[in-house]
Write a protein that holds these residues in place. Sequence first.
Motif, PDB file in Angstrom:
ATOM      1  N   ASP A  87     -14.968  12.655   4.003  1.00 45.30           N
ATOM      2  CA  ASP A  87     -15.935  11.690   4.529  1.00 45.30           C
ATOM      3  C   ASP A  87     -16.219  10.602   3.503  1.00 45.30           C
ATOM      4  O   ASP A  87     -17.235  10.629   2.799  1.00 45.30           O
ATOM      5  CB  ASP A  87     -17.225  12.415   4.935  1.00 45.30           C
ATOM      6  N   PHE A  88     -15.331   9.636   3.421  1.00 43.39           N
ATOM      7  CA  PHE A  88     -15.489   8.544   2.472  1.00 43.39           C
ATOM      8  C   PHE A  88     -14.799   7.300   3.039  1.00 43.39           C
ATOM      9  O   PHE A  88     -13.908   7.389   3.887  1.00 43.39           O
ATOM     10  CB  PHE A  88     -14.907   8.905   1.105  1.00 43.39           C
ATOM     11  N   PHE A  89     -15.219   6.134   2.565  1.00 48.95           N
ATOM     12  CA  PHE A  89     -14.602   4.886   2.983  1.00 48.95           C
ATOM     13  C   PHE A  89     -13.231   4.745   2.322  1.00 48.95           C
ATOM     14  O   PHE A  89     -13.074   5.042   1.126  1.00 48.95           O
ATOM     15  CB  PHE A  89     -15.484   3.693   2.605  1.00 48.95           C
ATOM     16  N   HIS A  90     -12.267   4.234   3.086  1.00 46.11           N
ATOM     17  CA  HIS A  90     -10.907   4.168   2.562  1.00 46.11           C
ATOM     18  C   HIS A  90     -10.000   3.374   3.504  1.00 46.11           C
ATOM     19  O   HIS A  90     -10.380   3.046   4.621  1.00 46.11           O
ATOM     20  CB  HIS A  90     -10.333   5.576   2.412  1.00 46.11           C
ATOM     21  N   TYR A  91      -8.785   3.133   3.039  1.00 51.85           N
ATOM     22  CA  TYR A  91      -7.691   2.703   3.897  1.00 51.85           C
ATOM     23  C   TYR A  91      -6.421   3.398   3.427  1.00 51.85           C
ATOM     24  O   TYR A  91      -6.416   4.059   2.366  1.00 51.85           O
ATOM     25  CB  TYR A  91      -7.529   1.170   3.896  1.00 51.85           C
ATOM     26  N   LEU A  92      -5.373   3.290   4.205  1.00 46.59           N
ATOM     27  CA  LEU A  92      -4.101   3.903   3.851  1.00 46.59           C
ATOM     28  C   LEU A  92      -3.102   2.825   3.434  1.00 46.59           C
ATOM     29  O   LEU A  92      -3.045   1.755   4.036  1.00 46.59           O
ATOM     30  CB  LEU A  92      -3.510   4.677   5.035  1.00 46.59           C
ATOM     31  N   LYS A  93      -2.322   3.142   2.424  1.00 47.34           N
ATOM     32  CA  LYS A  93      -1.173   2.318   2.060  1.00 47.34           C
ATOM     33  C   LYS A  93       0.084   3.113   2.394  1.00 47.34           C
ATOM     34  O   LYS A  93       0.314   4.182   1.824  1.00 47.34           O
ATOM     35  CB  LYS A  93      -1.192   1.968   0.574  1.00 47.34           C
ATOM     36  N   VAL A  94       0.867   2.618   3.337  1.00 41.86           N
ATOM     37  CA  VAL A  94       2.085   3.303   3.780  1.00 41.86           C
ATOM     38  C   VAL A  94       3.274   2.561   3.190  1.00 41.86           C
ATOM     39  O   VAL A  94       3.500   1.381   3.486  1.00 41.86           O
ATOM     40  CB  VAL A  94       2.176   3.319   5.320  1.00 41.86           C
ATOM     41  N   SER A  95       4.029   3.236   2.349  1.00 41.06           N
ATOM     42  CA  SER A  95       5.191   2.644   1.691  1.00 41.06           C
ATOM     43  C   SER A  95       6.468   3.197   2.306  1.00 41.06           C
ATOM     44  O   SER A  95       6.612   4.417   2.438  1.00 41.06           O
ATOM     45  CB  SER A  95       5.166   2.930   0.187  1.00 41.06           C
TER      46      SER A  95
END
Length: 345
Positions: free
Chosen positions: A270-278
Motif C-alpha cells: 500500500d504505497f504510491f508508485h508506478y511501474l517501469k517495464v523494460s
Amino acid sequence: MIQMVKSAFKIFKAHLRNHPVAMGIFMFCAFLLVGVEVWFAFAAPPTQNWLAKNLQNIKNNNPDDYAFAVFGDNKNSHATFPELLREVSRDKELCFAIDLGDMVFDGEIEKYRYFFRQVHKNMNIPLLTAIGNHELHEKGRGLYYDLFGPFYYSFMIGRDYFIVVDDANEKGLDQWQHQWLEKELQKTANYSHRFVFMHVPLFDPRGPRHHHCLPAGAAHSLLDLFKKYKVSHVFASHIHSYYTGNWEGIPYTITGGAGGELVGRDPDHDFFHYLKVSVKGTDTSISVMPIATPDFEWFDRVGSMAWIYFHAALRLHGVEIAIFLLMVYALTVAFEIKGSETHHK
C-alpha cells in the motif's frame, strides 16, 4: 406555491431597496456563478482524439530495447500524481506511459480539464489510457470517448503486441469486445510479447474476503482466453496497491498507486508508485518505482485521504466556492442590517 414565490420576491425587493450594496454584490455573484457553470458546460473540450495523437507520437528508435511506464488510479490527485509524472518524464529510457484508469474522480468535464493541465505541465512523453469505473460516473462514458477515442484498442511496437481492454463496468467484457479480443490475440502468435492492459483485475489477490475484481465467471472466461493465447503479462489497477503474481500461469501486476487514496497500511503493498517495464529482445523486467507516501499509521492515512479530496475540491471548484461564500456573506450582511434596524425601532 405562487404565493410563496410572491412573498419571497417581495422580501427580496425590500432588501434590495434598503441595502443596495449588499444585495448588488449578491446578484452580481449569482450571475457570475451561473456564468462559470455555463462556461464549464459549453467551453471547448480540453482535447480530442487523445489516443490517436499520442500513439503517433511514440518515438522508439530500437524496438528490441525500450521501456514504458504503467500506473493507475490517480483520481485527480493534486500532489502525488504530478510528482509521479515528473519522475516518469525524468527517465530518458521511457518512450511512453499507460494510465490504467480512474484518472478522474468522476466524469465531469472540469475534472478532465484538471487532469490534462497536470499532464501537459508535468509530462513530456506520450500518455495512453484505459477507461476506469470512475470515468463512467456522471454519465461520463460518452465524454471519455469524445476526449480520448475508442474504449479498447491495440498497437504494436516491433515484435510486441499491446492490447488495452475496457472492463470499467466491473462486470466483464460484452460479447462484441470478447470476440474482438480473441481476434486480436489470434494475431499475436508470432509476436515476442503479448501485453494486456485493463482497469479491473481478474481476481483480487488479497483473498476471498475481498472482491475488488471481476465476477468469477467473467474472470475465468478471460483467463481461459489469456492461457489459450499465452499472454505474456496482464496489467491492471482498481485496487489502490501493488501486487504481482500469476493467475494459473499468466503473470499479472496490479498497480493502483498513482495518487488516489490508500486504504491499506501494508508497506509491501500500500504505497504510491508506478511501474517501469523494460523490454530487451524476448526478455521483460518490471521495476516498481516508489513515490513519496504518507506514514503507515492509521491517523496519517485517514488525514492524507481527507486532504486529497479537500484539496482537490478547492483546486477544481475553488472559484465557485469563493463566489458562493461571498453570496452568503452579502445576504448575511443584508439581513443583519435589517435585523438591527428592526430591533432599534
